[in-house]
Design an enzyme around this catalytic site. Structure first.
Site, PDB file in Angstrom:
ATOM      1  N   CYS A 158      92.683   3.041  19.673  1.00 20.13           N
ATOM      2  CA  CYS A 158      91.316   3.556  19.558  1.00 20.13           C
ATOM      3  C   CYS A 158      90.712   3.194  18.201  1.00 20.13           C
ATOM      4  O   CYS A 158      91.273   3.532  17.161  1.00 20.13           O
ATOM      5  CB  CYS A 158      91.323   5.071  19.738  1.00 20.13           C
ATOM      6  SG  CYS A 158      89.722   5.812  19.397  1.00 20.13           S
ATOM      7  N   CYS A 165      89.843   6.447  15.960  1.00 27.45           N
ATOM      8  CA  CYS A 165      90.877   7.355  15.462  1.00 27.45           C
ATOM      9  C   CYS A 165      91.074   7.110  13.962  1.00 27.45           C
ATOM     10  O   CYS A 165      90.689   6.066  13.443  1.00 27.45           O
ATOM     11  CB  CYS A 165      92.176   7.128  16.230  1.00 27.45           C
ATOM     12  SG  CYS A 165      92.324   8.176  17.705  1.00 27.45           S
ATOM     13  N   HIS A 175      91.321  12.586  18.965  1.00 23.51           N
ATOM     14  CA  HIS A 175      90.955  11.701  20.080  1.00 23.51           C
ATOM     15  C   HIS A 175      90.636  12.466  21.361  1.00 23.51           C
ATOM     16  O   HIS A 175      89.840  12.012  22.190  1.00 23.51           O
ATOM     17  CB  HIS A 175      92.112  10.720  20.331  1.00 23.51           C
ATOM     18  CG  HIS A 175      91.797   9.646  21.320  1.00 23.51           C
ATOM     19  ND1 HIS A 175      91.137   8.489  20.972  1.00 23.51           N
ATOM     20  CD2 HIS A 175      92.037   9.553  22.655  1.00 23.51           C
ATOM     21  CE1 HIS A 175      90.993   7.726  22.055  1.00 23.51           C
ATOM     22  NE2 HIS A 175      91.534   8.340  23.087  1.00 23.51           N
ATOM     23  N   ASN A 179      76.509  10.145  24.686  1.00 21.73           N
ATOM     24  CA  ASN A 179      76.873   9.866  26.078  1.00 21.73           C
ATOM     25  C   ASN A 179      78.318  10.325  26.208  1.00 21.73           C
ATOM     26  O   ASN A 179      79.167   9.811  25.502  1.00 21.73           O
ATOM     27  CB  ASN A 179      76.823   8.370  26.392  1.00 21.73           C
ATOM     28  CG  ASN A 179      75.483   7.737  26.028  1.00 21.73           C
ATOM     29  OD1 ASN A 179      74.453   8.398  26.054  1.00 21.73           O
ATOM     30  ND2 ASN A 179      75.508   6.458  25.693  1.00 21.73           N
ATOM     31  N   HIS A 192      87.083   8.305  22.592  1.00 23.46           N
ATOM     32  CA  HIS A 192      87.107   9.158  21.403  1.00 23.46           C
ATOM     33  C   HIS A 192      85.727   9.808  21.247  1.00 23.46           C
ATOM     34  O   HIS A 192      84.705   9.121  21.267  1.00 23.46           O
ATOM     35  CB  HIS A 192      87.444   8.310  20.168  1.00 23.46           C
ATOM     36  CG  HIS A 192      87.797   9.152  18.993  1.00 23.46           C
ATOM     37  ND1 HIS A 192      89.070   9.163  18.442  1.00 23.46           N
ATOM     38  CD2 HIS A 192      87.070  10.033  18.275  1.00 23.46           C
ATOM     39  CE1 HIS A 192      89.073  10.007  17.425  1.00 23.46           C
ATOM     40  NE2 HIS A 192      87.882  10.557  17.309  1.00 23.46           N
ATOM     41  N   HIS A 252      82.306  10.878  20.321  1.00 24.59           N
ATOM     42  CA  HIS A 252      81.364  10.349  19.327  1.00 24.59           C
ATOM     43  C   HIS A 252      79.960  10.336  19.911  1.00 24.59           C
ATOM     44  O   HIS A 252      79.786  10.399  21.126  1.00 24.59           O
ATOM     45  CB  HIS A 252      81.749   8.929  18.911  1.00 24.59           C
ATOM     46  CG  HIS A 252      81.533   7.898  19.976  1.00 24.59           C
ATOM     47  ND1 HIS A 252      82.342   7.798  21.093  1.00 24.59           N
ATOM     48  CD2 HIS A 252      80.582   6.935  20.116  1.00 24.59           C
ATOM     49  CE1 HIS A 252      81.913   6.808  21.862  1.00 24.59           C
ATOM     50  NE2 HIS A 252      80.833   6.271  21.308  1.00 24.59           N
ATOM     51  N   GLN A 302      75.737   8.690  18.936  1.00 26.20           N
ATOM     52  CA  GLN A 302      75.088   7.538  18.308  1.00 26.20           C
ATOM     53  C   GLN A 302      73.718   7.944  17.791  1.00 26.20           C
ATOM     54  O   GLN A 302      73.159   8.950  18.223  1.00 26.20           O
ATOM     55  CB  GLN A 302      74.931   6.400  19.315  1.00 26.20           C
ATOM     56  CG  GLN A 302      76.253   5.964  19.922  1.00 26.20           C
ATOM     57  CD  GLN A 302      76.076   4.795  20.878  1.00 26.20           C
ATOM     58  OE1 GLN A 302      75.620   3.726  20.500  1.00 26.20           O
ATOM     59  NE2 GLN A 302      76.419   5.005  22.127  1.00 26.20           N
TER      60      GLN A 302
HETATM   61 ZN   LIG Z   1      90.563   7.969  19.074  1.00 30.63          ZN
END
Ligand SMILES: [Zn+2]
Ligand SMILES: [Zn+2]
EC number: 2.7.7.12
Length: 328
Positions: free
Chosen positions: A32, A35, A96, A136, A147, A149, A151
């Site tokens: 990932c 991470c 994660h 999203n 993971h 997140h 934007q």
């Molecule tokens: Zn990750």
């Protein structure tokens, strides 16, 4: 290729960013890129062993501050321009497997403060007119990195949906002298479609929900955008958001996929009298494991059809959010 082409038949810009086809697609947890960087392992996008929130420029941006020259030449009919703008990634946990619903209110608040700072910084670019923080979440909405997140996109114009929203708010203001969202809050707060009531924010299924379980989170006061939000109000927004997201997971019985976006004033100083900060959350779930897809009416008509009454959706979500465990 990364360029903006104007659609004169709808009056909208479309960004063509072909290099994004090469972006990392659903990597395993072991590889990932979001991470933390572990000692003795390849560095990830985040050169830290631990972090709370990390913000950095997207490696596969649709819009960039040094966009390449367009591949095709624009015409008077279809203007083409370099895809100028900013695309940032906001990673809000180094775990994660966490989600925004379970990182805790303190972290959600830190995320809101990060959004506010980035809106102010990116909005200070004179070539930027609108900054949109969004998340999203989940494979059901096409996420390529698991993971957790979000934007932030900074556009050189006001994108179509906020633009239509502002135009509607302007018409309402011309007719009544009031902000349409202030009127919506007055009408919805404490009513049958309310889902979570905070001191500064109220969450509810809007009467016009486009997705069966859409929830909008409105500021009670007329605040144009995140940077103007008081410390108290930021904390309250964090509590309301965390509760709504945890309530979704409890109601649907799964880690809910959704699209979440923050609507606020353009950063060029226009329309502040009719811009009213709110967060829109649209899960694609219809309940019973079924998903809502954008089909003919939505895609070609722009006319949404939903099969759950907003009042019923609100009652179910209110139950899901009531006494739900939200970590501090
Ligand atoms: Zn990750
Ligand atoms: Zn207002």
């Amino acid at each position: 290729m990364s360029e903006r082409r104007f659609d004169p038949t709808h009056g909208e810009w479309v960004t063509v960013a072909t290099h994004r086809q090469d972006r990392t697609y659903q990597p395993s947890a072991a590889s990932c890129p979001l991470c933390p960087t572990r000692p003795g392992h390849e560095p990830t996008e985040v050169p830290r062993e631990h972090y709370e929130i990390a913000v950095f420029a997207n490696r596969f941006p649709s819009l960039s501050t040094r966009p390449p020259e367009p591949d095709v030449e624009g015409t008077a009919l279809v203007p083409v321009e370099p895809a100028y703008g900013h695309c940032e990634v906001v990673v809000f946990t180094d775990d994660h497997h966490a989600t925004l619903a379970d990182v805790g209110v303190t972290r959600v608040r830190l995320l809101i403060e990060t959004w506010a700072r980035r809106v102010a910084d990116l909005g200070a670019d004179p070539a930027v007119r609108y900054v949109l923080p969004f998340e999203n979440k989940g494979e059901a909405v096409g996420v390529t990195l698991h993971h957790p997140h979000g934007q932030i996109f900074a556009y050189p114009d006001v994108p179509p949906r906020p633009s239509r929203e502002l135009a509607a708010a302007r018409r309402h203001h011309d007719r009544t002298g009031r902000c349409v969202f202030c009127d919506v809050v007055a009408a919805e707060a404490g009513g049958v479609r309310e889902v979570v009531a905070g001191e500064h924010f109220v969450a509810g299924v809007p009467p016009w929900a486009r997705f069966p379980y859409e929830v909008d989170v409105w500021s009670r006061a007329h605040v144009p955008s995140l940077p103007e939000l008081s410390a108290h109000a930021r904390g309250d927004l964090a509590r309301v958001l965390a509760r709504v997201l945890a309530g979704y997971d409890r109601f649907f019985g799964v880690s809910t996929s959704y699209l979440l976006g923050v609507h606020a004033a353009p950063t060029d100083g226009t329309d502040r009298d009719v811009s009213h900060l709110h967060v829109e959350i649209c899960p694609p779930h219809r309940g019973g494991g079924k998903l809502k897809y954008l089909a003919g009416s939505e895609t070609f008509g722009g006319a949404f059809l939903t099969d759950v009454a907003p009042e019923v959706a609100a009652e179910r979500l209110r139950a899901g959010c009531a006494n739900v465990e939200v970590p501090a």
